[in-house]
Motif scaffolding. Structure first.
Motif, PDB file in Angstrom:
ATOM      1  N   ILE A  22       2.313  10.776  14.132  1.00 24.07           N
ATOM      2  CA  ILE A  22       1.319   9.703  14.020  1.00 24.07           C
ATOM      3  C   ILE A  22       1.333   8.808  15.252  1.00 24.07           C
ATOM      4  O   ILE A  22       2.387   8.539  15.835  1.00 24.07           O
ATOM      5  N   PHE A  23       0.157   8.383  15.652  1.00 17.17           N
ATOM      6  CA  PHE A  23      -0.033   7.415  16.732  1.00 17.17           C
ATOM      7  C   PHE A  23      -0.504   6.110  16.117  1.00 17.17           C
ATOM      8  O   PHE A  23      -1.495   6.077  15.384  1.00 17.17           O
ATOM      9  N   ILE A  24       0.225   5.025  16.395  1.00 15.94           N
ATOM     10  CA  ILE A  24      -0.104   3.705  15.845  1.00 15.94           C
ATOM     11  C   ILE A  24      -0.308   2.746  17.013  1.00 15.94           C
ATOM     12  O   ILE A  24       0.607   2.528  17.813  1.00 15.94           O
ATOM     13  N   ASN A  25      -1.495   2.170  17.093  1.00 16.56           N
ATOM     14  CA  ASN A  25      -1.817   1.284  18.206  1.00 16.56           C
ATOM     15  C   ASN A  25      -2.187  -0.101  17.697  1.00 16.56           C
ATOM     16  O   ASN A  25      -3.204  -0.285  17.021  1.00 16.56           O
ATOM     17  N   GLU A  63      -6.648  13.453  13.238  1.00 16.26           N
ATOM     18  CA  GLU A  63      -7.237  13.359  11.914  1.00 16.26           C
ATOM     19  C   GLU A  63      -6.737  12.088  11.241  1.00 16.26           C
ATOM     20  O   GLU A  63      -5.826  11.419  11.726  1.00 16.26           O
ATOM     21  N   ASN A  64      -7.349  11.766  10.102  1.00 15.23           N
ATOM     22  CA  ASN A  64      -6.996  10.540   9.364  1.00 15.23           C
ATOM     23  C   ASN A  64      -7.041   9.309  10.264  1.00 15.23           C
ATOM     24  O   ASN A  64      -6.198   8.405  10.177  1.00 15.23           O
ATOM     25  N   VAL A  65      -8.036   9.294  11.149  1.00 14.17           N
ATOM     26  CA  VAL A  65      -8.204   8.163  12.064  1.00 14.17           C
ATOM     27  C   VAL A  65      -8.772   6.975  11.290  1.00 14.17           C
ATOM     28  O   VAL A  65      -9.772   7.102  10.584  1.00 14.17           O
ATOM     29  N   ASN A  66      -8.115   5.819  11.440  1.00 14.66           N
ATOM     30  CA  ASN A  66      -8.555   4.669  10.644  1.00 14.66           C
ATOM     31  C   ASN A  66      -8.047   3.369  11.260  1.00 14.66           C
ATOM     32  O   ASN A  66      -6.981   3.340  11.871  1.00 14.66           O
ATOM     33  N   ASN A  67      -8.825   2.310  11.071  1.00 12.02           N
ATOM     34  CA  ASN A  67      -8.355   0.972  11.404  1.00 12.02           C
ATOM     35  C   ASN A  67      -7.805   0.326  10.137  1.00 12.02           C
ATOM     36  O   ASN A  67      -8.514   0.216   9.138  1.00 12.02           O
ATOM     37  N   TYR A  68      -6.550  -0.102  10.186  1.00 10.84           N
ATOM     38  CA  TYR A  68      -5.878  -0.624   8.993  1.00 10.84           C
ATOM     39  C   TYR A  68      -5.811  -2.152   8.943  1.00 10.84           C
ATOM     40  O   TYR A  68      -5.516  -2.714   7.889  1.00 10.84           O
ATOM     41  N   TYR A  69      -6.060  -2.789  10.066  1.00 11.13           N
ATOM     42  CA  TYR A  69      -5.915  -4.247  10.086  1.00 11.13           C
ATOM     43  C   TYR A  69      -6.783  -4.829  11.189  1.00 11.13           C
ATOM     44  O   TYR A  69      -6.873  -4.255  12.273  1.00 11.13           O
ATOM     45  N   GLN A  70      -7.400  -5.975  10.911  1.00 12.92           N
ATOM     46  CA  GLN A  70      -8.141  -6.683  11.958  1.00 12.92           C
ATOM     47  C   GLN A  70      -8.112  -8.171  11.705  1.00 12.92           C
ATOM     48  O   GLN A  70      -8.330  -8.645  10.584  1.00 12.92           O
ATOM     49  N   TYR A  71      -7.809  -8.924  12.749  1.00 15.67           N
ATOM     50  CA  TYR A  71      -7.905 -10.381  12.764  1.00 15.67           C
ATOM     51  C   TYR A  71      -8.615 -10.744  14.064  1.00 15.67           C
ATOM     52  O   TYR A  71      -8.010 -10.693  15.134  1.00 15.67           O
ATOM     53  N   TYR A  72      -9.893 -11.050  13.976  1.00 10.58           N
ATOM     54  CA  TYR A  72     -10.719 -11.242  15.161  1.00 10.58           C
ATOM     55  C   TYR A  72     -10.583 -10.011  16.075  1.00 10.58           C
ATOM     56  O   TYR A  72     -10.941  -8.923  15.659  1.00 10.58           O
ATOM     57  N   ASN A  73     -10.058 -10.150  17.284  1.00 10.36           N
ATOM     58  CA  ASN A  73      -9.978  -8.963  18.148  1.00 10.36           C
ATOM     59  C   ASN A  73      -8.612  -8.271  18.107  1.00 10.36           C
ATOM     60  O   ASN A  73      -8.373  -7.326  18.868  1.00 10.36           O
ATOM     61  N   PHE A  74      -7.744  -8.690  17.221  1.00  7.12           N
ATOM     62  CA  PHE A  74      -6.450  -8.021  17.045  1.00  7.12           C
ATOM     63  C   PHE A  74      -6.590  -6.942  15.964  1.00  7.12           C
ATOM     64  O   PHE A  74      -6.981  -7.243  14.831  1.00  7.12           O
ATOM     65  N   VAL A  75      -6.267  -5.719  16.295  1.00  8.56           N
ATOM     66  CA  VAL A  75      -6.426  -4.609  15.357  1.00  8.56           C
ATOM     67  C   VAL A  75      -5.178  -3.728  15.358  1.00  8.56           C
ATOM     68  O   VAL A  75      -4.391  -3.742  16.297  1.00  8.56           O
ATOM     69  N   VAL A  76      -5.023  -2.977  14.273  1.00 12.40           N
ATOM     70  CA  VAL A  76      -3.984  -1.950  14.190  1.00 12.40           C
ATOM     71  C   VAL A  76      -4.655  -0.689  13.660  1.00 12.40           C
ATOM     72  O   VAL A  76      -5.068  -0.636  12.506  1.00 12.40           O
ATOM     73  N   PHE A  77      -4.784   0.314  14.526  1.00 10.13           N
ATOM     74  CA  PHE A  77      -5.395   1.559  14.092  1.00 10.13           C
ATOM     75  C   PHE A  77      -4.466   2.729  14.368  1.00 10.13           C
ATOM     76  O   PHE A  77      -3.493   2.609  15.130  1.00 10.13           O
ATOM     77  N   ALA A  78      -4.755   3.852  13.720  1.00 11.45           N
ATOM     78  CA  ALA A  78      -3.838   4.988  13.806  1.00 11.45           C
ATOM     79  C   ALA A  78      -4.588   6.307  13.657  1.00 11.45           C
ATOM     80  O   ALA A  78      -5.710   6.354  13.148  1.00 11.45           O
ATOM     81  N   GLY A  79      -3.946   7.366  14.103  1.00 14.32           N
ATOM     82  CA  GLY A  79      -4.451   8.711  13.918  1.00 14.32           C
ATOM     83  C   GLY A  79      -3.279   9.680  13.840  1.00 14.32           C
ATOM     84  O   GLY A  79      -2.195   9.388  14.361  1.00 14.32           O
ATOM     85  N   GLN A  80      -3.483  10.787  13.194  1.00 11.79           N
ATOM     86  CA  GLN A  80      -2.403  11.756  12.975  1.00 11.79           C
ATOM     87  C   GLN A  80      -2.743  13.095  13.633  1.00 11.79           C
ATOM     88  O   GLN A  80      -3.878  13.562  13.564  1.00 11.79           O
TER      89      GLN A  80
END
Length: 229
Positions: free
Chosen positions: A144-147, A208-225
């Motif tokens: 998994i890649f978590i950014n 696959e399973n690419v998704n954004n899991y969190y956002q606060y204004y321009n701060f985000v946490v997204f991931a893909g597998q």
């Protein structure tokens, strides 16, 4: 060169970076907690690459959660990595690589998880895409890649709200005027990409399973597998 400017800016702030980050990221706790929670989807994590690791803040959270995992920190700033080495001085499963992560070779099928915190937005968009390709190759199947990063607003209106809100919060913070000005100078080097574009880039690469899991204004946490073989 932009790379030289980035290295200079972050070398200069290395001593106070972690303290400032808790102020400069208004959503600090939720931000990093989300990144950790996403990683729980994997049955086990034995190896982690931290891209743009800086002083090792992101790695510290992952090391606490996965104390037996081998963690490699890569960053362009020598002084930032020196702080990371101090942080992990007694740990023998932590490795360090001083390099421009846009050009570094990460290998293939090597890591269970690749993480990044507030680093990739410094790259031009073409280099972001090349980096995502390298990350895909470096992940083990099923990895998994978590950014956790900052992104441009989907419209100019939204982008202006995001940026002005952050500026207002920093101006009202407990940072000194010099620290505030330093932060405002560093953001001039930022090259934000839209979240929707980055999610599309990951999907086009093969995540696959690419998704954004969190956002606060321009701060985000997204991931893909990376797909399992």
């Amino acid at each position: 060169m932009v790379v030289d400017k980035i290295q200079y800016q972050f070398n200069a702030v290395s001593d106070k970076y972690d303290k400032q980050r808790r102020i400069l990221i208004p959503c600090f706790s939720d931000y990093y907690q989300t990144a950790l929670e996403i990683s729980e989807q994997l049955p086990q994590i034995k190896s982690i690459l931290d891209v743009g690791a800086g002083t090792g803040l992101m790695s510290a959270f992952f090391h606490e959660k996965y104390p037996n995992a081998e963690i490699t920190l890569v960053d362009i700033s020598e002084k930032m990595l020196d702080k990371a080495k101090e942080r992990f001085d007694s740990e023998d499963n932590i490795q360090f690589m001083q390099a421009d992560f846009a050009e570094a070779d990460f290998g293939e099928d090597k890591y269970c998880a690749i993480v990044s915190g507030l680093a990739i937005h410094h790259l031009p968009h073409d280099l972001k895409q090349l980096l995502f390709n390298k990350i895909f190759k470096a992940l083990k199947p099923g990895g998994i890649f978590i950014n956790a990063d900052q992104v441009a607003g989907e419209t100019d209106y939204i982008d202006q709200i995001n940026k002005s809100t952050w500026v207002t919060k920093v101006k009202k913070s407990s940072l000194t005027e010099i620290e505030k000005e330093s932060a405002f100078e560093r953001v001039k080097l930022d090259i934000f990409a839209k979240l929707s574009d980055q999610l599309s880039w990951l999907q086009n690469i093969g995540f696959e399973n690419v998704n954004n899991y969190y956002q606060y204004y321009n701060f985000v946490v997204f991931a893909g597998q990376k797909p399992k073989k």
